[in-house]
Write an enzyme that holds these catalytic residues in place. Structure first.
Site, PDB file in Angstrom:
ATOM      1  N   VAL A   1       0.822  -1.224   0.000  1.00  0.00           N
ATOM      2  CA  VAL A   1       0.000   0.000   0.000  1.00  0.00           C
ATOM      3  C   VAL A   1       0.853   1.271   0.000  1.00  0.00           C
ATOM      4  O   VAL A   1       0.349   2.353  -0.266  1.00  0.00           O
ATOM      5  CB  VAL A   1      -0.992   0.040   1.193  1.00  0.00           C
ATOM      6  CG1 VAL A   1      -2.007  -1.084   1.095  1.00  0.00           C
ATOM      7  CG2 VAL A   1      -0.270   0.031   2.535  1.00  0.00           C
TER       8      VAL A   1
ATOM      9  N   ASN B   1      -7.437  -1.625   5.304  1.00  0.00           N
ATOM     10  CA  ASN B   1      -7.176  -2.220   6.628  1.00  0.00           C
ATOM     11  C   ASN B   1      -5.685  -2.334   6.947  1.00  0.00           C
ATOM     12  O   ASN B   1      -5.313  -2.312   8.125  1.00  0.00           O
ATOM     13  CB  ASN B   1      -7.849  -3.606   6.660  1.00  0.00           C
ATOM     14  CG  ASN B   1      -7.318  -4.484   7.770  1.00  0.00           C
ATOM     15  OD1 ASN B   1      -7.730  -4.374   8.922  1.00  0.00           O
ATOM     16  ND2 ASN B   1      -6.366  -5.360   7.443  1.00  0.00           N
TER      17      ASN B   1
ATOM     18  N   TYR C   1       1.813   5.630  15.833  1.00  0.00           N
ATOM     19  CA  TYR C   1       0.572   4.892  15.528  1.00  0.00           C
ATOM     20  C   TYR C   1      -0.654   5.775  15.781  1.00  0.00           C
ATOM     21  O   TYR C   1      -1.545   5.878  14.929  1.00  0.00           O
ATOM     22  CB  TYR C   1       0.531   3.633  16.393  1.00  0.00           C
ATOM     23  CG  TYR C   1      -0.665   2.742  16.153  1.00  0.00           C
ATOM     24  CD1 TYR C   1      -0.773   2.026  14.965  1.00  0.00           C
ATOM     25  CD2 TYR C   1      -1.671   2.604  17.102  1.00  0.00           C
ATOM     26  CE1 TYR C   1      -1.868   1.189  14.741  1.00  0.00           C
ATOM     27  CE2 TYR C   1      -2.758   1.773  16.887  1.00  0.00           C
ATOM     28  CZ  TYR C   1      -2.849   1.067  15.704  1.00  0.00           C
ATOM     29  OH  TYR C   1      -3.930   0.253  15.479  1.00  0.00           O
TER      30      TYR C   1
ATOM     31  N   SER D   1      -8.187   3.204  15.521  1.00  0.00           N
ATOM     32  CA  SER D   1      -7.943   2.459  16.758  1.00  0.00           C
ATOM     33  C   SER D   1      -8.455   3.268  17.934  1.00  0.00           C
ATOM     34  O   SER D   1      -8.371   4.504  17.932  1.00  0.00           O
ATOM     35  CB  SER D   1      -6.444   2.216  16.922  1.00  0.00           C
ATOM     36  OG  SER D   1      -6.155   1.905  18.261  1.00  0.00           O
TER      37      SER D   1
ATOM     38  N   LYS E   1      -3.372   7.186  13.022  1.00  0.00           N
ATOM     39  CA  LYS E   1      -4.795   6.832  13.035  1.00  0.00           C
ATOM     40  C   LYS E   1      -5.677   8.077  13.168  1.00  0.00           C
ATOM     41  O   LYS E   1      -6.798   8.120  12.627  1.00  0.00           O
ATOM     42  CB  LYS E   1      -5.082   5.835  14.157  1.00  0.00           C
ATOM     43  CG  LYS E   1      -4.443   4.470  13.917  1.00  0.00           C
ATOM     44  CD  LYS E   1      -4.908   3.855  12.606  1.00  0.00           C
ATOM     45  CE  LYS E   1      -4.385   2.457  12.375  1.00  0.00           C
ATOM     46  NZ  LYS E   1      -4.860   1.868  11.107  1.00  0.00           N
TER      47      LYS E   1
HETATM   48  N1  LIG Z   1      -5.784  -6.144  16.161  1.00  0.00           N
HETATM   49  C1  LIG Z   1      -6.203  -5.167  16.935  1.00  0.00           C
HETATM   50  O1  LIG Z   1      -6.379  -5.325  18.167  1.00  0.00           O
HETATM   51  C2  LIG Z   1      -6.502  -3.816  16.330  1.00  0.00           C
HETATM   52  C3  LIG Z   1      -7.066  -2.827  17.154  1.00  0.00           C
HETATM   53  C4  LIG Z   1      -7.343  -1.570  16.604  1.00  0.00           C
HETATM   54  C5  LIG Z   1      -7.084  -1.327  15.270  1.00  0.00           C
HETATM   55  N2  LIG Z   1      -6.539  -2.298  14.498  1.00  0.00           N
HETATM   56  C6  LIG Z   1      -6.264  -1.971  13.082  1.00  0.00           C
HETATM   57  O2  LIG Z   1      -6.670  -3.056  12.267  1.00  0.00           O
HETATM   58  C7  LIG Z   1      -5.829  -3.123  11.112  1.00  0.00           C
HETATM   59  C8  LIG Z   1      -5.258  -4.525  10.995  1.00  0.00           C
HETATM   60  O3  LIG Z   1      -4.406  -4.740  12.136  1.00  0.00           O
HETATM   61  P1  LIG Z   1      -4.002  -6.211  12.617  1.00  0.00           P
HETATM   62  O4  LIG Z   1      -3.938  -6.170  14.083  1.00  0.00           O
HETATM   63  O5  LIG Z   1      -4.846  -7.217  11.930  1.00  0.00           O
HETATM   64  O6  LIG Z   1      -2.490  -6.253  12.046  1.00  0.00           O
HETATM   65  P2  LIG Z   1      -1.635  -7.517  11.581  1.00  0.00           P
HETATM   66  O7  LIG Z   1      -2.116  -8.778  12.192  1.00  0.00           O
HETATM   67  O8  LIG Z   1      -0.212  -7.101  11.798  1.00  0.00           O
HETATM   68  O9  LIG Z   1      -1.916  -7.602  10.011  1.00  0.00           O
HETATM   69  C9  LIG Z   1      -1.554  -6.526   9.191  1.00  0.00           C
HETATM   70  C10 LIG Z   1      -1.890  -6.851   7.753  1.00  0.00           C
HETATM   71  O10 LIG Z   1      -1.507  -5.707   6.953  1.00  0.00           O
HETATM   72  C11 LIG Z   1      -0.611  -6.152   5.931  1.00  0.00           C
HETATM   73  N3  LIG Z   1       0.352  -5.084   5.628  1.00  0.00           N
HETATM   74  C12 LIG Z   1       1.253  -4.503   6.446  1.00  0.00           C
HETATM   75  N4  LIG Z   1       1.980  -3.604   5.763  1.00  0.00           N
HETATM   76  C13 LIG Z   1       1.506  -3.607   4.483  1.00  0.00           C
HETATM   77  C14 LIG Z   1       1.853  -2.912   3.298  1.00  0.00           C
HETATM   78  N5  LIG Z   1       2.848  -2.012   3.255  1.00  0.00           N
HETATM   79  N6  LIG Z   1       1.139  -3.168   2.169  1.00  0.00           N
HETATM   80  C15 LIG Z   1       0.141  -4.082   2.178  1.00  0.00           C
HETATM   81  N7  LIG Z   1      -0.229  -4.773   3.262  1.00  0.00           N
HETATM   82  C16 LIG Z   1       0.460  -4.548   4.397  1.00  0.00           C
HETATM   83  C17 LIG Z   1       0.072  -7.406   6.496  1.00  0.00           C
HETATM   84  O11 LIG Z   1       0.571  -8.259   5.477  1.00  0.00           O
HETATM   85  P3  LIG Z   1       2.089  -8.142   4.919  1.00  0.00           P
HETATM   86  O12 LIG Z   1       2.971  -7.857   6.107  1.00  0.00           O
HETATM   87  O13 LIG Z   1       2.338  -9.463   4.278  1.00  0.00           O
HETATM   88  O14 LIG Z   1       2.099  -7.026   3.925  1.00  0.00           O
HETATM   89  C18 LIG Z   1      -1.113  -8.050   7.206  1.00  0.00           C
HETATM   90  O15 LIG Z   1      -1.926  -8.721   6.275  1.00  0.00           O
HETATM   91  C19 LIG Z   1      -4.747  -2.057  11.284  1.00  0.00           C
HETATM   92  O16 LIG Z   1      -5.068  -0.906  10.543  1.00  0.00           O
HETATM   93  C20 LIG Z   1      -4.782  -1.777  12.778  1.00  0.00           C
HETATM   94  O17 LIG Z   1      -4.323  -0.484  13.088  1.00  0.00           O
HETATM   95  C21 LIG Z   1      -6.242  -3.532  14.998  1.00  0.00           C
END
Ligand SMILES: NC(=O)c1ccc[n+]([C@@H]2O[C@H](COP(=O)([O-])OP(=O)(O)OC[C@H]3O[C@@H](n4cnc5c(N)ncnc54)[C@H](OP(=O)(O)O)[C@@H]3O)[C@@H](O)[C@H]2O)c1
Length: 239
Positions: free
Chosen positions: A55, A81, A146, A133, A150
């Site tokens: 992205v 996402n 972060y 977030s 956000k």
């Molecule tokens: N999990 C939570 O508790 C939580 C809470 C609040 C908000 N969020 C938000 O939810 C979203 C997903 O978070 P998550 O916790 O699921 O994170 P995660 O488990 O680390 O997964 C992140 C995903 O984004 C992809 N990604 C990272 N850098 C990228 C890039 N440059 N281009 C394309 N894809 C990329 C990763 O795949 P690759 O590394 O292979 O590219 C992976 O598929 C985020 O925006 C996060 O801020 C999550």
């Protein structure tokens, strides 16, 4: 419905992709690596596809949208996402880590939305969901990059909703609290962080991915036709 989910290969994105598949959508998951997308392909066959995308690179996200449109005949739903976090106090955070977060979380959302818009318009409209977030409202030390990224996503979401309203494109933002998957899993596993956060959670626990997916599925569906430009908190009452 035809959906693109950036970061749909792991963590929350993978569950959002699966939620859309269960709702009958066709989904393209874009990320740098395949991650767990193979499991989705095994379960949902030709309804789901992984396409490599970074992205941070506009041309890469353009390719992702074109692939989805070619494969499924159009794009109706886009979830920006993909996101990362880098911890460090303002005093110690390296400029490289600050840039990593901004280029993925802020530039990445801009590139994704800009690449998506012509495809959504071509189909007569659609809907975009960004991810923020609960941290933006409840500041903890060491997460400035972060949190700042956000906050930018939330403001950008409202700008997009205003600009795209005449094009029949709704734009909302989902703001989860601490989930048991993805980056939230690290919080759940850390006793010190649990001691800090759990007493402030009305739910008394972390959220399941399904609890965030329920809101995502609603926000991109026609049931949410009167919801636009909103940041929707799904955080178990983190006060
Ligand atoms: N999990 C939570 O508790 C939580 C809470 C609040 C908000 N969020 C938000 O939810 C979203 C997903 O978070 P998550 O916790 O699921 O994170 P995660 O488990 O680390 O997964 C992140 C995903 O984004 C992809 N990604 C990272 N850098 C990228 C890039 N440059 N281009 C394309 N894809 C990329 C990763 O795949 P690759 O590394 O292979 O590219 C992976 O598929 C985020 O925006 C996060 O801020 C999550």
């Amino acid at each position: 419905m035809r959906a693109v989910v950036t970061g749909g290969t792991a963590g929350l994105g993978r569950y959002i992709a699966e939620g859309f598949l269960q709702a009958g959508a066709q989904v393209v998951c874009g990320a740098r690596g395949e991650g767990q997308s193979g499991e989705l392909v095994k379960r949902y066959g030709e309804f789901v596809h992984y396409h490599p995308a970074d992205v941070r690179e506009p041309a890469s996200v353009d390719g992702l949208m074109t692939e989805a449109a070619d494969r499924f005949g159009g794009v109706d739903i886009v979830v920006a996402n993909a996101g990362i976090t880098r911890n460090g106090t303002v005093r110690r955070l390296s400029p490289e880590h600050w840039r990593d977060v901004m280029s993925t979380n802020v530039d990445g959302v801009f590139h994704t939305v800009q690449a998506a818009l012509p495809h959504l318009e071509r189909g007569g409209g659609g809907t975009i969901l960004t991810l923020s977030s609960a941290m933006t409202g409840r500041i903890a030390p060491g997460a400035s990059a972060y949190v700042a990224s956000k906050a930018a996503v939330e403001a950008f979401t409202r700008c997009c909703a205003v600009e795209f309203a005449g094009r029949r494109v709704r734009v909302n933002c989902l703001s989860p609290g601490i989930l048991t998957v993805g980056m939230g899993a690290a919080v759940c596993a850390d006793e010190r962080l649990r001691a800090a956060y759990w007493p402030r959670l009305l739910a008394g626990r972390a959220g399941t991915p399904q609890e965030a997916v329920n809101a995502a599925v609603f926000l991109v569906s026609p049931a949410a036709s009167y919801v636009n430009g909103q940041v929707v908190q799904v955080d178990g009452g983190l006060l």
